[in-house]
Design an enzyme around this catalytic site. Structure first.
Site, PDB file in Angstrom:
ATOM      1  N   ALA A  14       5.719  35.376  20.651  1.00  0.00           N
ATOM      2  CA  ALA A  14       4.963  35.529  19.406  1.00  0.00           C
ATOM      3  C   ALA A  14       3.467  35.400  19.673  1.00  0.00           C
ATOM      4  O   ALA A  14       2.676  36.267  19.270  1.00  0.00           O
ATOM      5  CB  ALA A  14       5.421  34.490  18.380  1.00  0.00           C
ATOM      6  N   GLY A  15       3.078  34.331  20.363  1.00  0.00           N
ATOM      7  CA  GLY A  15       1.655  34.100  20.623  1.00  0.00           C
ATOM      8  C   GLY A  15       1.034  35.213  21.452  1.00  0.00           C
ATOM      9  O   GLY A  15      -0.087  35.654  21.193  1.00  0.00           O
ATOM     10  N   ARG A 298      27.226  32.962  15.330  1.00  0.00           N
ATOM     11  CA  ARG A 298      27.191  31.763  16.165  1.00  0.00           C
ATOM     12  C   ARG A 298      27.687  30.507  15.476  1.00  0.00           C
ATOM     13  O   ARG A 298      28.374  29.690  16.093  1.00  0.00           O
ATOM     14  CB  ARG A 298      25.755  31.536  16.645  1.00  0.00           C
ATOM     15  CG  ARG A 298      25.363  32.582  17.642  1.00  0.00           C
ATOM     16  CD  ARG A 298      23.982  32.359  18.178  1.00  0.00           C
ATOM     17  NE  ARG A 298      23.755  33.313  19.252  1.00  0.00           N
ATOM     18  CZ  ARG A 298      22.598  33.503  19.846  1.00  0.00           C
ATOM     19  NH1 ARG A 298      21.557  32.815  19.466  1.00  0.00           N
ATOM     20  NH2 ARG A 298      22.475  34.385  20.807  1.00  0.00           N
ATOM     21  N   HIS A 366      20.206  24.801  19.995  1.00  0.00           N
ATOM     22  CA  HIS A 366      19.630  25.998  20.596  1.00  0.00           C
ATOM     23  C   HIS A 366      18.394  26.554  19.898  1.00  0.00           C
ATOM     24  O   HIS A 366      17.496  27.079  20.535  1.00  0.00           O
ATOM     25  CB  HIS A 366      20.714  27.077  20.633  1.00  0.00           C
ATOM     26  CG  HIS A 366      20.307  28.373  21.258  1.00  0.00           C
ATOM     27  ND1 HIS A 366      19.802  28.425  22.536  1.00  0.00           N
ATOM     28  CD2 HIS A 366      20.315  29.643  20.801  1.00  0.00           C
ATOM     29  CE1 HIS A 366      19.527  29.694  22.832  1.00  0.00           C
ATOM     30  NE2 HIS A 366      19.809  30.446  21.794  1.00  0.00           N
ATOM     31  N   SER A 419      16.072  36.853  17.661  1.00  0.00           N
ATOM     32  CA  SER A 419      14.922  35.951  17.799  1.00  0.00           C
ATOM     33  C   SER A 419      13.788  36.629  18.552  1.00  0.00           C
ATOM     34  O   SER A 419      12.628  36.535  18.159  1.00  0.00           O
ATOM     35  CB  SER A 419      15.319  34.663  18.515  1.00  0.00           C
ATOM     36  OG  SER A 419      15.841  34.957  19.786  1.00  0.00           O
TER      37      SER A 419
END
Lengths: 653, 292
Positions: A14-15, A298, A366, A419
């Site tokens: 992301a950064g 999950r 997680h 993600s």
């Protein structure tokens, strides 16, 4: 106008994607990270990244279905416009990463190959071996290095973010950080600040997360007044390899490539697993979830594995809980090509070749679906309005949050391979809005706001260093905190345990206040940095426990057996129908009561203040999540009839 | 491990006898860059399935040396603990390797009951086992290890790539920048630039980068140059990479000791990359000669 200056905290996917896009748009970026950015936790992501693609599209897939899978998998707890925008961007993001040189696996014709992941019936997941996160991160790291060479980006590696700094109007104008080598403090003046500091798994002691995922940056922002959303939603990954120092992830891609989860039908069968005939093996996920099989979402896979070991007593080993994850039926060559990275990890750390013997795995903490609350601006088409400063902005103007540290995309449960997508998407997407909202900040480090913030941090630091020698040390406190959290706030949650855990955590926080350091020096003092990060775990731990305690329902990763809604017990069709009606009534009631974001604010007394916010579900109305539920088809039928009734056109007459 | 033939002895727990009660750890410590280094001994209880990271974690929690003195915990770098972030490289029993994937039981086959930890010797010590490996990233910048895309907007997919090309490139992309190859390389020498009194952080950093710029790139960077020169878009600035590879501190520094490939924790075919880079450099030099 002079060049604007943005401070980015965290150099994971992301950064880095935000930094790359901002630099490209002419902004100077200061990039602060606990480690060289190439070593960020994103490297641990294995399985892949989701998007609708040319093949799935021709099989009936589209962006709407990606949105639907994501919100259904997430039990409808996320605002839908940001998820829609993310699903819409996904194909372009994969294309971009492809252009940046990510070595995605290829088909014989040279196209990108895809595999199936949990919670969907389409092969949406692009992958680079089983080290996709590493490869994506490296590509972005390379682009950022390119901008660094041009002087547009300055990295501050081995620096710790301590607090955001606000002006009198409450606008974020920078931050105070600490050099972890020289231990010096520095104020960073910026036109906007973006937090991209990742998850907080370390407050569970051992997890699949890296040692840098302490959540301290997020906690410090929360203590400074940023709202926190959905803290109680912590993903426990179904398949990890237990270790003394870490629980190592065994990617969902192992199941995506055909891996099967099973236990011997006879408890603790001592035979070599390969000698156990198929009839004596219990492929419990496949039997209980015929449609999704080993690729149920999950939270469900985790509960089933947990249950088969604890309730059913069918753990493979007697002295530790585990089940088999079996790849031995897949050709070696295929395994090496598609899963090499993770199989090597297993082999190296366990000393057993998973191509020859089934792996022994168990669930582990997680991912945090929850995170800093962020805003968005909805577009006319139901997605997001690009360029709006509200996108990804926290409740503090000028302070943004992206990636795992925001709460926005995954609801009550994250789907595998979403993600990496949400991290890159939020990073790329926020840049134009950050620039539009940036206000030229003329204060430099010598302005009173910064000077007093630096002083405050120096005093906190000195106070910790000068504590008298005591009995307790931060490492023990961290271990105890991890034990409490793992015992009470993971797979199964019960109110009496949660409220007891809350008290224990508060007591432990008091112990922390007096724990002593074994290093009081002022050069690369990892002891004091760690001590501070442990102290900052308590506010988040309390948020998680309080949120879990108050939420009396089951939703995604948050499972309370006392409030579960079992399937249909009746066998007679008429009774079944009546029972399904009652089930749906209860579901509707529960939706009215609990389909809300949990919002936590740090109270002056150190305890979180919890309120609830409505969720935008205008694109896809909430429906029961029925994966594998007994009598699910009857409930589905009743639900369908109700929905049709609700949407029937009103006759005007 | 006990073989089947010895397990006939009744009522004995055979493992017990052979398992050490404690792990003795010798650590070469150094408090700060210009300080003297010194050895310190630690002893911690043995547990099965430990790695060097968990040994260091136990030492930190105990914070006492073997003779019972209170000492500051050993400083070291780590993050992922699964050999993919590249943080925890150090000399373990004299060999450059990752602390996370170094299992105590395996190390005991080399030196039973004892482990020796030292910082990498080719990088300046920051403190104890933590070293400044900024030079690794400096090399990556020198060889322009990136694909020179126009921008991050949508231009459709990247170039078509055959599975063979992907499988050829993939191992090179798994380099974790740990520095083990540089540590093992006899041609790679330590450069330590010390901050002068009154020198600003920026000036110090600039001086450091300039010092690095003249020295050997190291095997990892050569391999990355090969990787990007073989990428269809990456090859568009292969000239600049060849300039770096054939310039000062370039490929000609390699003495073909082949230590790099022997210590690489990711088993990257570094010598294959170096051979390819060497051939390309020759071709490039000839071409440049005729292009004059």
């Amino acid at each position: 106008m002079t060049q604007s200056r943005v401070l980015v905290i965290g150099g994971g996917l992301a950064g880095l994607s935000a930094t790359m896009r901002l630099a490209e748009l002419g902004v100077h970026v200061d990039l602060v990270s606990l480690v060289p950015v190439k070593r960020s936790h994103s490297v641990c992501a294995q399985g892949g990244i989701n998007s609708v693609n040319a093949v799935t599209r021709q099989q009936g897939d589209n962006e709407y279905k990606h949105l639907d899978d994501t919100v259904y998998g997430g039990d409808f707890l996320q605002h839908q416009p940001p998820v829609k925008e993310m699903a819409d961007w996904a194909p372009r993001i994969i294309d971009l990463m492809d252009r940046l040189g990510v070595p995605f696996n290829r088909t014989p014709e040279g196209f990108r190959d895809q595999r199936r992941f949990g919670g969907t019936l389409y092969k949406r997941t692009s992958f680079a071996g089983a080290t996709t996160g590493q490869q994506l991160l490296y590509s972005l790291d390379e682009q950022v290095r390119r901008w660094e060479a041009e002087g547009r980006v300055k990295k501050w590696e081995f620096w710790d973010f301590l607090e955001p700094v606000m002006d009198d109007d409450g606008r974020c104008i920078g931050a105070v950080c600490q050099d972890m080598v020289t231990m010096k403090f520095k104020a960073f003046s910026a036109d906007a600040v973006i937090l991209a500091s990742g998850g907080c798994g370390l407050l569970y002691g051992r997890s699949t997360m890296s040692m840098i995922c302490t959540g301290s940056a997020v906690s410090r922002a929360y203590k400074a007044g940023v709202k926190y959303g959905n803290a109680e939603f912590i993903q426990v990954h179904p398949t990890a390899v237990p270790g003394a120092d870490k629980l190592r992830l065994m990617s969902e891609s192992a199941r995506g490539e055909g891996g099967r989860v099973w236990v011997p039908r006879k408890a603790q069968d001592a035979r070599d697993p390969k000698d156990i005939p198929v009839a004596e093996r219990y492929y419990f996920l496949e039997e209980r979830y015929p449609e999704y099989g080993n690729l149920v979402p999950r939270d469900i896979a985790t509960r089933e594995i947990f249950d088969i070991c604890t309730t059913d007593g069918l753990s493979v080993d007697k002295d530790r809980l585990c089940v088999y994850l079996d790849l031995t039926h897949i050709p070696r060559e295929t395994l090496d090509r598609k899963l090499g990275g993770i199989l090597e990890i297993y082999e190296k750390f366990q000393g057993v070749d998973p191509r020859e013997a089934p792996m022994k795995i168990f669930p582990a903490v997680h991912y945090s679906m929850g995170g800093l609350w962020v805003d968005y601006e909805k577009s006319e088409t139901g997605g997001l309005l690009e360029g709006s400063p509200r996108n990804q902005q926290t409740n503090i103007t000028g302070l943004y949050a992206i990636g795992e540290c925001d709460y926005q995309y995954h609801g009550a449960n994250r789907l595998g391979a979403n993600s990496l997508l949400s991290c890159i998407f939020s990073g790329l997407f926020c840049a134009s809005g950050v620039i539009a909202g940036a206000k030229k900040n003329t204060r430099d480090e010598t302005s009173p706001d910064f000077v007093s913030a630096v002083k405050r941090q120096e005093e906190r630091h000195q106070a910790i260093l000068s504590r008298p020698v005591g009995d307790s040390n931060p490492y023990d406190i961290h271990r105890q905190l991890g034990d409490i959290m793992t015992r009470t706030a993971t797979v199964v949650r019960r109110n009496e345990q949660l409220s007891q855990a809350y008290d224990e955590v508060c007591q432990l926080e008091n112990v922390w206040e007096h724990c002593s350091l074994s290093d009081t020096g002022n050069w690369t003092n990892q002891n004091v940095i760690f001590t501070k990060s442990v102290g900052d775990m308590f506010p988040l731990a309390k948020l998680i426990l309080k949120g879990a305690l108050l939420r009396d329902e089951c939703r995604g990763a948050h499972y309370k057996p006392d409030f579960s809604m079992p399937g249909i017990a009746a066998t007679e069709p008429a009774e079944q129908k009546a029972e399904a009606e009652r089930w749906c009534d209860r579901f509707e009631e529960n939706t009215r009561k609990w389909l809300k974001s949990t919002i936590g604010v740090h109270g002056d007394d150190g305890h979180p203040v919890i309120t609830y916010e409505d969720i935008d579900t205008t694109l896809i109305p909430p429906r029961p999540r029925l994966y594998g539920l007994v009598g699910g088809e009857v409930i589905e039928q009743v639900w369908k009839e109700r929905s049709e009734k609700a949407t029937e056109p009103v006759t005007v007459g | 491990m006990i073989s089947a033939s010895t397990s006939t002895i009744p009522e004995v727990e055979p493992e017990e006898k052979r398992v050490p009660q404690e792990i003795r750890v010798r650590v070469l410590r150094q408090d700060a860059p210009s300080e003297e280094s010194y050895w310190q001994q630690f002893a911690i209880p043995y547990e099965p399935n430990m790695n060097v990271i968990s040994v260091l974690q136990r030492i930190a929690a105990i914070a006492k040396s073997q003779d019972g003195r209170r000492v500051p915990p050993v400083a070291w770098d780590c993050a992922c603990l699964e050999e993919v972030c590249g943080s925890c490289a150090m000399l373990i029993n004299g060999r450059a390797r990752m602390a996370c994937s170094s299992l105590v039981d395996n190390l005991f086959e080399e030196t039973p009951g004892e482990i020796e930890l030292r910082p990498l010797t080719k990088f300046p010590v920051v403190r104890d086992l933590s070293v400044d490996r900024g030079r690794i990233f400096n090399s990556l910048e020198r060889v322009k290890a990136w694909v020179p895309v126009d921008d991050s907007y949508d231009h459709g997919p990247g170039p078509r790539i055959s599975p063979e090309e992907q499988e050829d490139a993939y191992p090179l992309t798994t380099c974790i920048s740990c520095g083990c190859c540089m540590e093992a390389c006899p041609q790679f020498n330590k450069i330590e630039v010390v901050q002068r009194e009154g020198e600003t952080a920026d000036d110090f950093d600039a001086r450091k980068q300039t010092a690095y710029d003249e020295q050997f790139l190291g095997p990892h960077a050569i391999s990355q140059a090969v990787l990007f020169n073989s990428h269809p878009t990456g090859s568009m600035n292969s000239d600049e990479r060849m300039q770096a590879l054939t310039g000062r501190g370039g490929i000609q520094m390699c003495g073909n000791a082949q230590n790099c490939v022997a210590v690489c924790p990711k088993r990257i075919p570094l010598t294959r990359s170096i051979a390819r880079a060497g051939r390309a450099a020759t071709v490039w030099a000839i071409k440049k000669f005729f292009d004059r």
